[in-house]
Design a protein around this motif. Sequence first.
Motif, PDB file in Angstrom:
ATOM      1  N   VAL A 343      27.879  42.004  45.506  1.00  0.00           N
ATOM      2  CA  VAL A 343      27.816  40.151  44.138  1.00  0.00           C
ATOM      3  C   VAL A 343      28.207  40.595  43.378  1.00  0.00           C
ATOM      4  CG1 VAL A 343      25.869  39.479  42.802  1.00  0.00           C
ATOM      5  CG2 VAL A 343      24.788  41.562  44.776  1.00  0.00           C
ATOM      6  N   SER A 344      29.182  41.201  43.003  1.00  0.00           N
ATOM      7  CA  SER A 344      30.523  41.043  41.926  1.00  0.00           C
ATOM      8  C   SER A 344      31.414  40.012  42.447  1.00  0.00           C
ATOM      9  CB  SER A 344      30.497  41.928  41.623  1.00  0.00           C
ATOM     10  OG  SER A 344      29.612  42.200  40.446  1.00  0.00           O
ATOM     11  N   TYR A 345      31.794  40.793  44.547  1.00  0.00           N
ATOM     12  CA  TYR A 345      33.355  40.283  44.572  1.00  0.00           C
ATOM     13  C   TYR A 345      32.431  38.930  45.096  1.00  0.00           C
ATOM     14  CZ  TYR A 345      36.582  40.953  48.408  1.00  0.00           C
ATOM     15  OH  TYR A 345      37.246  40.695  48.755  1.00  0.00           O
ATOM     16  N   THR A 346      31.661  38.229  45.657  1.00  0.00           N
ATOM     17  CA  THR A 346      31.434  37.013  46.114  1.00  0.00           C
ATOM     18  C   THR A 346      31.921  35.894  45.285  1.00  0.00           C
ATOM     19  OG1 THR A 346      28.853  37.255  46.131  1.00  0.00           O
ATOM     20  CG2 THR A 346      30.331  37.833  48.367  1.00  0.00           C
ATOM     21  N   THR A 347      31.350  36.545  44.062  1.00  0.00           N
ATOM     22  CA  THR A 347      31.550  35.506  42.876  1.00  0.00           C
ATOM     23  C   THR A 347      32.789  35.512  42.661  1.00  0.00           C
ATOM     24  OG1 THR A 347      28.978  35.603  42.084  1.00  0.00           O
ATOM     25  CG2 THR A 347      30.513  34.315  40.516  1.00  0.00           C
ATOM     26  N   GLY A 348      33.577  36.872  41.919  1.00  0.00           N
ATOM     27  CA  GLY A 348      34.748  36.541  41.799  1.00  0.00           C
ATOM     28  C   GLY A 348      35.728  36.208  42.544  1.00  0.00           C
ATOM     29  N   VAL A 349      35.585  36.586  44.070  1.00  0.00           N
ATOM     30  CA  VAL A 349      36.717  35.817  44.594  1.00  0.00           C
ATOM     31  C   VAL A 349      37.348  34.481  44.909  1.00  0.00           C
ATOM     32  CG1 VAL A 349      37.368  35.753  47.408  1.00  0.00           C
ATOM     33  CG2 VAL A 349      36.529  38.006  46.496  1.00  0.00           C
ATOM     34  N   PRO A 350      35.234  33.853  44.894  1.00  0.00           N
ATOM     35  CA  PRO A 350      35.755  31.958  44.630  1.00  0.00           C
ATOM     36  C   PRO A 350      36.282  31.759  42.884  1.00  0.00           C
ATOM     37  CG  PRO A 350      34.092  33.463  45.919  1.00  0.00           C
ATOM     38  CD  PRO A 350      34.190  33.812  45.313  1.00  0.00           C
ATOM     39  N   ALA A 351      35.719  32.729  42.368  1.00  0.00           N
ATOM     40  CA  ALA A 351      36.655  32.383  41.135  1.00  0.00           C
ATOM     41  C   ALA A 351      38.045  32.199  40.830  1.00  0.00           C
ATOM     42  CB  ALA A 351      35.956  33.735  39.481  1.00  0.00           C
ATOM     43  N   MET A 352      38.803  33.346  41.622  1.00  0.00           N
ATOM     44  CA  MET A 352      40.306  33.126  41.897  1.00  0.00           C
ATOM     45  C   MET A 352      40.406  31.760  42.713  1.00  0.00           C
ATOM     46  SD  MET A 352      43.027  33.847  44.672  1.00  0.00           S
ATOM     47  CE  MET A 352      41.924  35.227  45.309  1.00  0.00           C
TER      48      MET A 352
END
Length: 401
Positions: A343-352
Amino acid sequence: MAKVLVIGAGGVGSVAVHKMAMNSDIFTGIALASRTKSKCDAIAASVKARTGVSIDTFQIDADDVAATTALIQQVKPVLVVNLALPYQDLHIMDACLAAGVNYMDTANYEPIDEAKFEYSWQWAYQDRFKQAGLMALLGSGFDPGVTSVFATWLKKHKLDTIRTLDILDCNGGDHGQHFATNFNPEINIREVTAPARHWNKGEWIETPALTIRHQFDFEAVGPKNMYLMYHEELESLAHHIPEIERIRFWMTFGDAYITHLTVLQNVGMTRIDPVIYNGQEIIPLQFLKAVLPEPASLGPTTKGKTNIGDIATGLKDGQEKTFYIYNICDHEDAYRETGNQAVSYTTGVPAMIGAAMMVQGLWKGEGVFNMEQFDPDPYMDMLNKHGLPWQVKELAGPLEF
């Protein structure tokens, strides 16, 4: 190529900073700031161990506009990536304007004393950012974010117009806890307990929270109950793709989650208004957040997959067609790569990726923008290359409900 300042040291901030360090040709300098510097230092140590990249860490109260402005001026980034709480969006936007730096976030503003989120507060900054020659990009997470880019990619490559759009968010992960949220408990519960809203033929239709439910068979997860909810990308998509007649957002919840949440609501623990306890004023939901598991602690125990995507129906060369575009992410794979669950990954990657679009000049402009206002292709290409591969298939028809 560019230095960025990330504000927020939760799971999303951790993933974003790890992925930025893995792309040091784009992000030549990374600074991380949070109210709790020890969290920043722990992330920095993980980044150093995993990638060999050093990042600078700072303590900041993002509600303090003057202090945040001073930190931006000290760090001298070309972009501030706001991964803090949505209550702080406007303060950080004010600091970016004062310091003359571009801005990006993953979730729209909501006032701390009202469970209501909409883009009006941030869209009101349009003239100020335009006059300053600065760019603000709103909502570069997964939903909002990737789901909006999915819609514009479908309109560019598969459909001439979109008539209906359904966004489906499924978390099939199991963390072994009786009740826990996969991102900030306060934000999660405020979102889930708010009235559901969807766009239909030019007006908003509101229904009580968690009352409309349907089952959907998600690839790699299986059949799950999903509930109609409101999510901010519905507002921006209805505004920027005006031919859409109906937009809905669905999120899956297990029966145990719904049962626990119902009990907590019934006993008043999800309230956001203050109550007096032992002579002190407390917010019940904030107290509940303090006793629930920290989402970042769930990474080592969470297993399973997420499946998030769009189902769009519209016309192509005069014929009605339906396409389903989605990503599947594995919790254990995400944890191995960054030390955080999916859940963090699927938000953090698009943030990058959103930050990469801006610092490379692939997306640029002056003013306040949403994701669907830009060319989807370079963003979609980076999703495939950096851990969130997507797939698209044609369906026989739209959802039956």
